[in-house]
Design a protein around this motif. Structure first.
Motif, PDB file in Angstrom:
ATOM      1  N   TYR A   1      55.868  13.619 -13.510  1.00 40.70           N
ATOM      2  CA  TYR A   1      55.826  12.590 -14.542  1.00 40.70           C
ATOM      3  C   TYR A   1      54.429  12.598 -15.138  1.00 40.70           C
ATOM      4  O   TYR A   1      53.528  13.271 -14.625  1.00 40.70           O
ATOM      5  CB  TYR A   1      56.164  11.210 -13.973  1.00 40.70           C
ATOM      6  N   ARG A   2      54.231  11.853 -16.212  1.00 43.16           N
ATOM      7  CA  ARG A   2      52.897  11.818 -16.826  1.00 43.16           C
ATOM      8  C   ARG A   2      51.967  10.920 -16.019  1.00 43.16           C
ATOM      9  O   ARG A   2      52.340   9.832 -15.577  1.00 43.16           O
ATOM     10  CB  ARG A   2      52.952  11.288 -18.257  1.00 43.16           C
ATOM     11  N   GLY A   3      50.724  11.370 -15.865  1.00 41.82           N
ATOM     12  CA  GLY A   3      49.714  10.555 -15.205  1.00 41.82           C
ATOM     13  C   GLY A   3      49.785  10.634 -13.696  1.00 41.82           C
ATOM     14  O   GLY A   3      50.406  11.528 -13.126  1.00 41.82           O
ATOM     15  N   SER A   4      49.132   9.674 -13.050  1.00 43.69           N
ATOM     16  CA  SER A   4      49.074   9.694 -11.590  1.00 43.69           C
ATOM     17  C   SER A   4      48.843   8.298 -11.044  1.00 43.69           C
ATOM     18  O   SER A   4      48.346   7.406 -11.736  1.00 43.69           O
ATOM     19  CB  SER A   4      47.943  10.620 -11.125  1.00 43.69           C
ATOM     20  N   ARG A   5      49.203   8.135  -9.790  1.00 46.86           N
ATOM     21  CA  ARG A   5      48.961   6.888  -9.059  1.00 46.86           C
ATOM     22  C   ARG A   5      48.049   7.216  -7.880  1.00 46.86           C
ATOM     23  O   ARG A   5      48.414   7.981  -6.998  1.00 46.86           O
ATOM     24  CB  ARG A   5      50.301   6.313  -8.562  1.00 46.86           C
TER      25      ARG A   5
END
Length: 276
Positions: free
Chosen positions: A215-219
């Motif tokens: 998915y786009r981005g990160s956690r």
């Protein structure tokens, strides 16, 4: 001067649906269940190893032998309120100054609220979480999302009661489910954030693929290499008003209840996991 990475800052900035935080007080466990990593639950929490089975044979075996246990525990939790899934999350105006992420009181940027310092890679791309946000010199205000989720104190208490009653197998099942349910809830809330910021359509279609960070981005969760300072969670708890779901920072800067996780959510397309 710190040698920064070459992260670009021409990515479109999303518009958050609100500034500040929101509380999700009653999240059905069955809504979270699809986001639970069953591989981690079955193999590593519950100890059901392949023992010579091929991946296809193991999946077929688990479908008949372990999935019914998973389904039964979900039903019991629903009936008895064992796992009480709750979350707080929100959006905050932010910019980067060097290796620090600056959080502002409002989108005007007139007043600083707090800062999160992050380490920088000494090799490779020299990445730092702060690099994924617009710098303080920018005329644009960026947005940082934060989230905090918990399976609740009752889940920990119930598992402890099983252990004290020498019901060790049941303890193993419930403790493992609580741990992975909290992780699944983190995925569930992160997907909600991506949807609210307008790019959930970029997610992998299949949830098992999505939770591999497709998915786009990160956690970035506190305690991991890119975001190691557990004590900084006190700022996150204050930003999100974590008392609404009963989460506090205990000894050694660990979250309490124990089956709780916190994270900063970064929307930049280049943001992925990295070590330092």
């Amino acid at each position: 001067m710190t040698e920064r990475s070459a992260i670009r800052h021409d990515n479109p900035l999303p518009t958050p649906p609100f500034w500040g935080s929101k509380c999700l007080e009653q999240i059905p466990l069955r809504s979270v269940a699809p986001y639970i990593n069953r591989t981690a639950l079955y193999k590593f929490q519950w100890g059901f190893k392949p023992k010579g089975k091929s991946p296809e044979e193991y999946r077929e075996w688990a479908r008949h032998e372990v999935d019914p246990l998973f389904t039964r525990l979900l039903a019991q939790s629903d009936a008895e309120g064992i796992l009480r899934m709750q979350a707080v999350y929100g959006y905050f105006p932010a910019r980067a100054e060097g290796d620090e992420l600056v959080i502002y009181s409002d989108p005007s940027g007139a007043a600083e609220r707090c800062r999160f310092p992050f380490p920088r890679q000494s090799t490779a791309r020299r990445l730092c979480i702060a690099d994924f946000f617009r710098p303080v010199e920018s005329q644009e205000m960026d947005v940082a999302a934060f989230q905090l989720v918990t399976a609740g104190q009752h889940a920990s208490d119930y598992a402890r009661e099983l252990f004290e009653a020498d019901r060790y197998q049941d303890y193993l099942y419930w403790h493992g489910l609580s741990v992975e349910a909290a992780e699944g809830l983190a995925e569930y809330v992160h997907k909600r954030i991506r949807a609210e910021l307008g790019f959930a359509r970029e997610d992998a279609r299949a949830i098992p693929e999505m939770i591999k960070q497709k998915y786009r981005g990160s956690r970035y969760s506190f305690g991991y290499p890119a975001c190691p300072n557990l004590a900084d969670q006190d700022k996150l708890l204050e930003l999100l008003d974590a008392g609404r779901i009963g989460v506090t920072l205990g000894d050694e800067d660990q979250l309490w209840p124990e089956d709780s996780t916190s994270a900063i959510v970064v929307h930049h397309p280049e943001a992925k996991y990295f070590g330092v």
